[in-house]
Design a protein around this motif. Structure first.
Motif, PDB file in Angstrom:
ATOM      1  N   THR A 298       0.818  -1.209   0.000  1.00 14.69           N
ATOM      2  CA  THR A 298       0.000   0.000   0.000  1.00 14.69           C
ATOM      3  C   THR A 298       0.855   1.264   0.000  1.00 14.69           C
ATOM      4  N   LEU A 299       0.285   2.294  -0.566  1.00 14.24           N
ATOM      5  CA  LEU A 299       0.845   3.643  -0.557  1.00 14.24           C
ATOM      6  C   LEU A 299      -0.080   4.511   0.285  1.00 14.24           C
ATOM      7  N   LYS A 300       0.479   5.203   1.264  1.00 12.46           N
ATOM      8  CA  LYS A 300      -0.315   6.064   2.138  1.00 12.46           C
ATOM      9  C   LYS A 300       0.188   7.501   2.046  1.00 12.46           C
ATOM     10  N   ILE A 301      -0.744   8.432   2.023  1.00 16.34           N
ATOM     11  CA  ILE A 301      -0.436   9.857   1.978  1.00 16.34           C
ATOM     12  C   ILE A 301      -0.927  10.490   3.283  1.00 16.34           C
ATOM     13  N   PHE A 302      -0.028  11.236   3.953  1.00 18.12           N
ATOM     14  CA  PHE A 302      -0.382  11.945   5.181  1.00 18.12           C
ATOM     15  C   PHE A 302      -0.228  13.443   4.954  1.00 18.12           C
ATOM     16  N   ASN A 303      -1.112  14.215   5.553  1.00 17.96           N
ATOM     17  CA  ASN A 303      -1.006  15.669   5.548  1.00 17.96           C
ATOM     18  C   ASN A 303      -0.659  16.145   6.953  1.00 17.96           C
ATOM     19  N   LYS A 304       0.182  17.163   7.036  1.00 17.90           N
ATOM     20  CA  LYS A 304       0.553  17.725   8.335  1.00 17.90           C
ATOM     21  C   LYS A 304      -0.525  18.689   8.808  1.00 17.90           C
ATOM     22  N   SER A 305      -1.032  18.449  10.019  1.00 17.38           N
ATOM     23  CA  SER A 305      -2.086  19.300  10.568  1.00 17.38           C
ATOM     24  C   SER A 305      -1.549  20.696  10.860  1.00 17.38           C
ATOM     25  N   SER A 306      -2.283  21.710  10.453  1.00 13.12           N
ATOM     26  CA  SER A 306      -1.870  23.094  10.719  1.00 13.12           C
ATOM     27  C   SER A 306      -2.134  23.492  12.168  1.00 13.12           C
ATOM     28  N   ASN A 307      -2.890  22.685  12.889  1.00 15.41           N
ATOM     29  CA  ASN A 307      -3.222  23.008  14.278  1.00 15.41           C
ATOM     30  C   ASN A 307      -2.160  22.529  15.265  1.00 15.41           C
ATOM     31  N   ASP A 308      -1.864  21.233  15.245  1.00 18.28           N
ATOM     32  CA  ASP A 308      -0.927  20.676  16.224  1.00 18.28           C
ATOM     33  C   ASP A 308       0.310  20.048  15.599  1.00 18.28           C
ATOM     34  N   GLY A 309       0.419  20.072  14.273  1.00 13.80           N
ATOM     35  CA  GLY A 309       1.596  19.525  13.614  1.00 13.80           C
ATOM     36  C   GLY A 309       1.588  18.021  13.476  1.00 13.80           C
ATOM     37  N   ASP A 310       0.506  17.361  13.880  1.00 10.76           N
ATOM     38  CA  ASP A 310       0.418  15.908  13.740  1.00 10.76           C
ATOM     39  C   ASP A 310       0.205  15.520  12.283  1.00 10.76           C
ATOM     40  N   TRP A 311       0.617  14.291  11.971  1.00  9.98           N
ATOM     41  CA  TRP A 311       0.404  13.772  10.629  1.00  9.98           C
ATOM     42  C   TRP A 311      -0.924  13.019  10.586  1.00  9.98           C
ATOM     43  N   VAL A 312      -1.772  13.418   9.650  1.00  7.24           N
ATOM     44  CA  VAL A 312      -3.122  12.869   9.547  1.00  7.24           C
ATOM     45  C   VAL A 312      -3.243  12.097   8.234  1.00  7.24           C
ATOM     46  N   LEU A 313      -3.737  10.862   8.310  1.00  5.72           N
ATOM     47  CA  LEU A 313      -3.895  10.044   7.115  1.00  5.72           C
ATOM     48  C   LEU A 313      -4.893  10.699   6.155  1.00  5.72           C
ATOM     49  N   PHE A 314      -4.448  10.847   4.906  1.00  7.12           N
ATOM     50  CA  PHE A 314      -5.274  11.514   3.894  1.00  7.12           C
ATOM     51  C   PHE A 314      -5.804  10.515   2.868  1.00  7.12           C
ATOM     52  N   SER A 315      -4.916   9.641   2.366  1.00 12.41           N
ATOM     53  CA  SER A 315      -5.311   8.634   1.375  1.00 12.41           C
ATOM     54  C   SER A 315      -4.517   7.361   1.605  1.00 12.41           C
ATOM     55  N   SER A 316      -5.116   6.239   1.278  1.00 10.94           N
ATOM     56  CA  SER A 316      -4.447   4.944   1.400  1.00 10.94           C
ATOM     57  C   SER A 316      -5.031   4.004   0.354  1.00 10.94           C
ATOM     58  N   PHE A 317      -4.153   3.351  -0.411  1.00 12.14           N
ATOM     59  CA  PHE A 317      -4.639   2.425  -1.433  1.00 12.14           C
ATOM     60  C   PHE A 317      -3.534   1.447  -1.809  1.00 12.14           C
ATOM     61  N   ARG A 318      -3.944   0.320  -2.351  1.00 14.92           N
ATOM     62  CA  ARG A 318      -2.986  -0.679  -2.826  1.00 14.92           C
ATOM     63  C   ARG A 318      -2.407  -0.197  -4.151  1.00 14.92           C
ATOM     64  N   ALA A 319      -1.078  -0.053  -4.205  1.00 17.14           N
ATOM     65  CA  ALA A 319      -0.440   0.522  -5.384  1.00 17.14           C
ATOM     66  C   ALA A 319       0.287  -0.510  -6.236  1.00 17.14           C
ATOM     67  N   HIS A 320       0.714  -1.619  -5.634  1.00 15.00           N
ATOM     68  CA  HIS A 320       1.476  -2.641  -6.365  1.00 15.00           C
ATOM     69  C   HIS A 320       1.023  -4.034  -5.942  1.00 15.00           C
ATOM     70  N   ASP A 321       1.584  -5.038  -6.614  1.00 15.86           N
ATOM     71  CA  ASP A 321       1.264  -6.431  -6.318  1.00 15.86           C
ATOM     72  C   ASP A 321       2.370  -7.122  -5.524  1.00 15.86           C
ATOM     73  N   ALA A 322       3.336  -6.368  -5.038  1.00 16.29           N
ATOM     74  CA  ALA A 322       4.414  -6.914  -4.215  1.00 16.29           C
ATOM     75  C   ALA A 322       4.970  -5.775  -3.365  1.00 16.29           C
ATOM     76  N   THR A 323       6.023  -6.063  -2.604  1.00 13.93           N
ATOM     77  CA  THR A 323       6.654  -5.063  -1.747  1.00 13.93           C
ATOM     78  C   THR A 323       7.006  -3.807  -2.533  1.00 13.93           C
ATOM     79  N   ILE A 324       6.652  -2.649  -1.998  1.00  9.22           N
ATOM     80  CA  ILE A 324       7.006  -1.366  -2.614  1.00  9.22           C
ATOM     81  C   ILE A 324       8.317  -0.907  -1.975  1.00  9.22           C
ATOM     82  N   THR A 325       9.336  -0.688  -2.788  1.00  2.00           N
ATOM     83  CA  THR A 325      10.669  -0.410  -2.271  1.00  2.00           C
ATOM     84  C   THR A 325      10.971   1.074  -2.099  1.00  2.00           C
TER      85      THR A 325
END
Length: 372
Positions: free
Chosen positions: A44-71
């Motif tokens: 899977t490939l996951k995209i996180f956005n940095k919160s402008s309030n507390d600086g935490d990383w918040v999950l934005f998108s997640s999906f299967r991108a390949h059929d094996a380990t992504i290097t």
């Protein structure tokens, strides 16, 4: 060169759950440091956005991108929009573009625009974007047979059309199937001076430079490695008169090399049959009369023709650290090319910076959960 006994400041990493179900292999920030992409053995490939309030990383998108380990995962230069490239053990490279009209949770938010599959059908180990040339977008990747392929999208507004523009045979022959392998590459991030690429292949690291026709040629070697080269990182120049390249090695060392432009070499080949080539050199900035005139360095008789003009660079290893005491897997420079980070099997991130003397010193150690 070791830094044992030098003052060290310890820091701690702020960590968060990525939601990956297996080992995370790579993390990449976008140009502005406000978005982060992660890839894993869970495909899977996951995209996180940095919160402008507390600086935490918040999950934005997640999906299967390949059929094996992504290097590996990287962001394209920001002038082309939100574009991500990934490579995988499934022997493919994929280009994803964000569709801003789709909701974040939509499976269509990140659209696969193109897939590159090498003819050798070997696992892809590393990918890199160069600085954007005039009008186009390029990408290089290296596969497990030691071959680098360079693709170009000449109209980046349409990412569905890429063409192969160069193929580099890094090793004389592919490694055996039983061998432990390591391949990595990184483009020079600075635009002036033409395109340059550093390639780590097994226990070697070599600089490749594009000629006037845009074809890459092997140039300088980065010597001194006594194990597999795990990672290479080319620093942003930021006005320096030289380049800096860092390597991570299985022998437990972090090495830093300085690459300085030294001189040009003129290669002169005869027009008449039977005459061997004559080589002459001149310093940068010297006039044409000095390089080709009565200095005695070059014989410019009518039977000869100047074929090409090659730049020459001097390579100097300026730092060599073994502080990790184990395999070193990753090296990365900060945005200005002034601080180097490295991480090894000891589970610690070490930060290196130049002291007033010009020597690189250990600046900080960041403890991760594994190392505590």
């Amino acid at each position: 060169m070791s830094t044992h006994g030098a003052p060290k400041s310890a820091g701690f990493a702020s960590h968060f759950a990525t939601g990956h179900e297996d080992l995370v292999h790579d993390v990449a920030y976008d140009f502005y440091g406000k978005r982060m992409a992660t890839v894993s053995s869970d495909q899977t490939l996951k995209i996180f956005n940095k919160s402008s309030n507390d600086g935490d990383w918040v999950l934005f998108s997640s999906f299967r991108a390949h059929d094996a380990t992504i290097t590996k995962v990287i962001w394209a230069p920001p002038e082309h929009g939100q574009i991500i490239a990934t490579c995988s053990m499934d022997r493919t490279v994929k280009i994803f573009e964000e569709q801003e009209m789709e909701p974040p949770s939509s499976p269509f938010r990140w659209k696969r625009q193109y897939q590159m599959t090498p003819e050798s059908r070997s696992a892809i180990h590393s990918i890199s974007f160069p600085p954007t040339p005039s009008g186009g977008l390029k990408l290089a990747f290296i596969s497990g047979d030691g071959v680098v392929q360079i693709y170009e999208c000449r109209e980046p507004q349409d990412l569905t059309h890429w063409i192969s523009v160069d193929v580099l045979q890094i090793l004389p022959s592919p490694p055996s199937r039983e061998s432990e392998v390591s391949f990595c590459l990184d483009f020079c991030p600075s635009r002036p001076g033409g395109e340059m690429l550093v390639v780590g292949a097994m226990n070697t690291a070599t600089i490749w430079r594009a000629d006037k026709n845009g074809k890459f040629r092997a140039a300088e070697m980065l010597t001194g490695h006594h194990g597999l080269v795990r990672d290479v990182a080319w620093a942003t120049s930021m006005g320096r008169s030289h380049h800096l390249i860092a390597t991570a090695c299985k022998d437990g060392h972090v090495r830093i090399y300085k690459l300085r432009h030294s001189k040009m070499e003129f290669v002169i080949k005869p027009l008449a049959r039977g005459h061997g080539p004559v080589e002459g050199r001149r310093r940068l900035g010297a006039g044409l009369s000095e390089g080709l005139g009565g200095s005695g360095e070059v014989d410019s008789s009518p039977a000869e023709k100047m074929e090409e003009e090659e730049e020459r660079w001097e390579v100097q290893k300026i730092a060599d650290f073994d502080d990790h005491g184990c395999d070193v897997w990753k090296v990365a420079w900060n945005a200005t090319g002034t601080v180097l980070s490295s991480v090894g099997d000891d589970g610690k991130i070490r930060l290196w910076q130049t002291a007033m003397t010009g020597e690189y010193k250990l600046m900080s150690i960041v403890n991760t959960p594994k190392s505590r």
